[in-house]
Design a protein around this motif. Structure first.
Motif, PDB file in Angstrom:
ATOM      1  N   ASN A   4      16.376 -23.192 -31.471  1.00  0.00           N
ATOM      2  CA  ASN A   4      16.655 -23.481 -30.065  1.00  0.00           C
ATOM      3  C   ASN A   4      17.783 -24.498 -29.928  1.00  0.00           C
ATOM      4  O   ASN A   4      18.621 -24.398 -29.015  1.00  0.00           O
ATOM      5  CB  ASN A   4      15.394 -23.981 -29.366  1.00  0.00           C
TER       6      ASN A   4
ATOM      7  N   GLY B 197      10.150 -20.253 -39.621  1.00  0.00           N
ATOM      8  CA  GLY B 197      10.079 -20.558 -38.197  1.00  0.00           C
ATOM      9  C   GLY B 197      11.361 -20.204 -37.478  1.00  0.00           C
ATOM     10  O   GLY B 197      11.351 -19.675 -36.359  1.00  0.00           O
TER      11      GLY B 197
ATOM     12  N   MET C 247      10.513 -23.957 -42.675  1.00  0.00           N
ATOM     13  CA  MET C 247      11.439 -24.098 -41.552  1.00  0.00           C
ATOM     14  C   MET C 247      12.294 -22.851 -41.386  1.00  0.00           C
ATOM     15  O   MET C 247      12.584 -22.430 -40.257  1.00  0.00           O
ATOM     16  CB  MET C 247      12.317 -25.343 -41.747  1.00  0.00           C
TER      17      MET C 247
ATOM     18  N   GLY D 293      14.823 -31.643 -39.435  1.00  0.00           N
ATOM     19  CA  GLY D 293      13.487 -31.082 -39.319  1.00  0.00           C
ATOM     20  C   GLY D 293      12.459 -31.916 -40.051  1.00  0.00           C
ATOM     21  O   GLY D 293      12.754 -33.009 -40.546  1.00  0.00           O
TER      22      GLY D 293
ATOM     23  N   HIS E 215      11.376 -23.409 -35.483  1.00  0.00           N
ATOM     24  CA  HIS E 215      11.541 -22.910 -34.116  1.00  0.00           C
ATOM     25  C   HIS E 215      12.493 -23.816 -33.340  1.00  0.00           C
ATOM     26  O   HIS E 215      13.424 -23.336 -32.663  1.00  0.00           O
ATOM     27  CB  HIS E 215      10.194 -22.892 -33.379  1.00  0.00           C
ATOM     28  N   ALA E 216      12.255 -25.117 -33.423  1.00  0.00           N
ATOM     29  CA  ALA E 216      13.066 -26.085 -32.683  1.00  0.00           C
ATOM     30  C   ALA E 216      14.516 -26.064 -33.155  1.00  0.00           C
ATOM     31  O   ALA E 216      15.439 -26.222 -32.347  1.00  0.00           O
ATOM     32  CB  ALA E 216      12.473 -27.489 -32.846  1.00  0.00           C
TER      33      ALA E 216
ATOM     34  N   LYS F  11      11.640 -16.341 -37.151  1.00  0.00           N
ATOM     35  CA  LYS F  11      10.706 -15.840 -36.133  1.00  0.00           C
ATOM     36  C   LYS F  11      11.254 -16.079 -34.736  1.00  0.00           C
ATOM     37  O   LYS F  11      11.212 -15.192 -33.876  1.00  0.00           O
ATOM     38  CB  LYS F  11       9.343 -16.520 -36.291  1.00  0.00           C
ATOM     39  N   GLU F  12      11.783 -17.262 -34.492  1.00  0.00           N
ATOM     40  CA  GLU F  12      12.343 -17.582 -33.182  1.00  0.00           C
ATOM     41  C   GLU F  12      13.575 -16.727 -32.894  1.00  0.00           C
ATOM     42  O   GLU F  12      13.765 -16.245 -31.769  1.00  0.00           O
ATOM     43  CB  GLU F  12      12.700 -19.068 -33.123  1.00  0.00           C
TER      44      GLU F  12
ATOM     45  N   SER G 203       8.087 -28.360 -41.233  1.00  0.00           N
ATOM     46  CA  SER G 203       7.088 -27.513 -40.586  1.00  0.00           C
ATOM     47  C   SER G 203       7.727 -26.252 -40.013  1.00  0.00           C
ATOM     48  O   SER G 203       8.931 -26.217 -39.715  1.00  0.00           O
ATOM     49  CB  SER G 203       6.382 -28.272 -39.461  1.00  0.00           C
ATOM     50  N   ILE G 204       6.915 -25.205 -39.837  1.00  0.00           N
ATOM     51  CA  ILE G 204       7.385 -23.983 -39.181  1.00  0.00           C
ATOM     52  C   ILE G 204       7.853 -24.306 -37.765  1.00  0.00           C
ATOM     53  O   ILE G 204       8.867 -23.766 -37.287  1.00  0.00           O
ATOM     54  CB  ILE G 204       6.267 -22.924 -39.168  1.00  0.00           C
ATOM     55  N   GLU G 205       7.142 -25.218 -37.097  1.00  0.00           N
ATOM     56  CA  GLU G 205       7.498 -25.583 -35.724  1.00  0.00           C
ATOM     57  C   GLU G 205       8.900 -26.171 -35.637  1.00  0.00           C
ATOM     58  O   GLU G 205       9.632 -25.912 -34.673  1.00  0.00           O
ATOM     59  CB  GLU G 205       6.470 -26.577 -35.160  1.00  0.00           C
ATOM     60  N   SER G 206       9.288 -26.949 -36.657  1.00  0.00           N
ATOM     61  CA  SER G 206      10.640 -27.521 -36.610  1.00  0.00           C
ATOM     62  C   SER G 206      11.695 -26.452 -36.869  1.00  0.00           C
ATOM     63  O   SER G 206      12.848 -26.599 -36.470  1.00  0.00           O
ATOM     64  CB  SER G 206      10.784 -28.686 -37.593  1.00  0.00           C
TER      65      SER G 206
END
Length: 328
Positions: free
Chosen positions: A226, A248, A245, A214, A222-223, A251-252, A217-220
């Motif tokens: 997934n 994120g 992280m 990662g 999420h990734a 949340k996902e 970031s919060i976005e990483s």
């Protein structure tokens, strides 16, 4: 009537040598006993106090960093502000996130202040050396680790944080583990990762079944979730190298109806205030920014008194705070 050290000692209920030490020592902060002695000496009219007041000029220290979003930066500044109460230090955060030449800008900022704390995790030894050679003997401390410290460096024991997380999983029979790493070029992120991996590798019953790279970031986060699902990995216990992280990821997972901690357990790093204001509450490695600030002030005092002649590395202890995200 002349005020004597003996008189101050009697009123303060301490020894004469203790009074002498307190009144002669140059410091930016004092404990309760020292402050009491100083106040009593002041009330008696002891002449030292005039010198003491002159000594306490404000030392303006720049905290140089690349400011990002999230609670981390406000927690860092708040810790330093709390640490500086009743001292003559004033800390100001200055971001150089948009600077084309961050090294030169850091040099300019340091030279405009009484000293500087550098928190620029991407800087390597050569950048630090350039700053050192161009800052007019200003006292400078790094609060981001590098393998070979150029300045006095004060940082958290990141390796221990990863180690403690893996140890907790092992002691609770949670041997199937995974890791969400921070940026590969970040020394502190690598220390966190290495502490976790080293403990896992030292215990044969543990299996490191998944790693995701990662970027904090919060976005990483999420990734990362997934990627875990795409690899068909279930029932795993994770260490995220920072809270963002982990947030994120959770949340996902919630949006995909994957239950935490029933199906996946996860621990973050930094123990930000949001950890107790989310569902589930997030287990995390606690980093005490007030302690960091206190150690920085102590080191600045020693630098001003010429007590430190070589660059040193000081590690602030961390601890694991367990909450709902790792509950059995």
């Amino acid at each position: 009537m002349k005020v004597t050290l003996k008189k101050i000692a009697e009123k303060s209920n301490v020894s004469i040598p203790t009074v002498c030490r307190i009144l002669k020592r140059k410091k930016s902060s004092y404990n309760k006993k020292e402050l009491r002695v100083i106040k009593i000496a002041n009330s008696l009219g002891y002449p030292y106090i005039e010198y003491y007041n002159q000594f306490k000029s404000i030392q303006k220290i720049a905290i140089i960093l690349k400011l990002g979003t999230g609670e981390f930066y406000s927690s860092l500044l708040n810790g330093f502000i709390e640490a500086s109460i009743n001292t003559n230090y004033q800390f100001n955060i200055i971001s150089i996130v948009k600077e084309k030449n961050p090294v030169q800008k850091a040099i300019e900022i340091a030279n405009q202040h009484d000293g500087a704390c550098i928190f620029l995790t991407e800087f390597k030894e050569k950048e630090y050396i350039k700053i050192k050679n161009n800052t007019l003997n200003k006292p400078i401390i790094s609060i981001a680790p590098i393998p070979n410290p150029v300045f006095n460096t004060i940082t958290f024991d990141s390796y221990r944080g990863g180690f403690l997380t893996a140890k907790f999983y092992f002691e609770n029979g949670l041997n199937n583990v995974g890791l969400i790493c921070g940026p590969n070029d970040n020394t502190e992120a690598n220390n966190r990762k290495n502490g976790f991996i080293d403990f896992v590798n030292s215990n044969k019953s543990m299996n490191l079944n998944w790693i995701y790279n990662g970027d904090y970031s919060i976005e990483s986060g999420h990734a990362a979730f997934n990627d875990l699902i795409e690899n068909n990995i279930k029932r795993i216990n994770l260490f995220s190298c920072n809270d963002a992280m982990a947030i994120g990821f959770i949340k996902e997972a919630s949006e995909k109806n994957v239950k935490i901690p029933q199906e996946i357990k996860i621990t973050g790093y930094d123990n930000l205030p949001i950890c107790v204001n989310m569902t589930p509450t997030l287990s995390s490695i606690k980093t005490n920014y007030k302690k960091l600030g206190k150690q920085v002030i102590f080191t600045f005092d020693n630098l001003s008194n010429k007590s430190l002649t070589e660059s040193t590395l000081s590690l602030i202890p961390v601890e694991l705070i367990n909450r709902d995200s790792t509950k059995k």
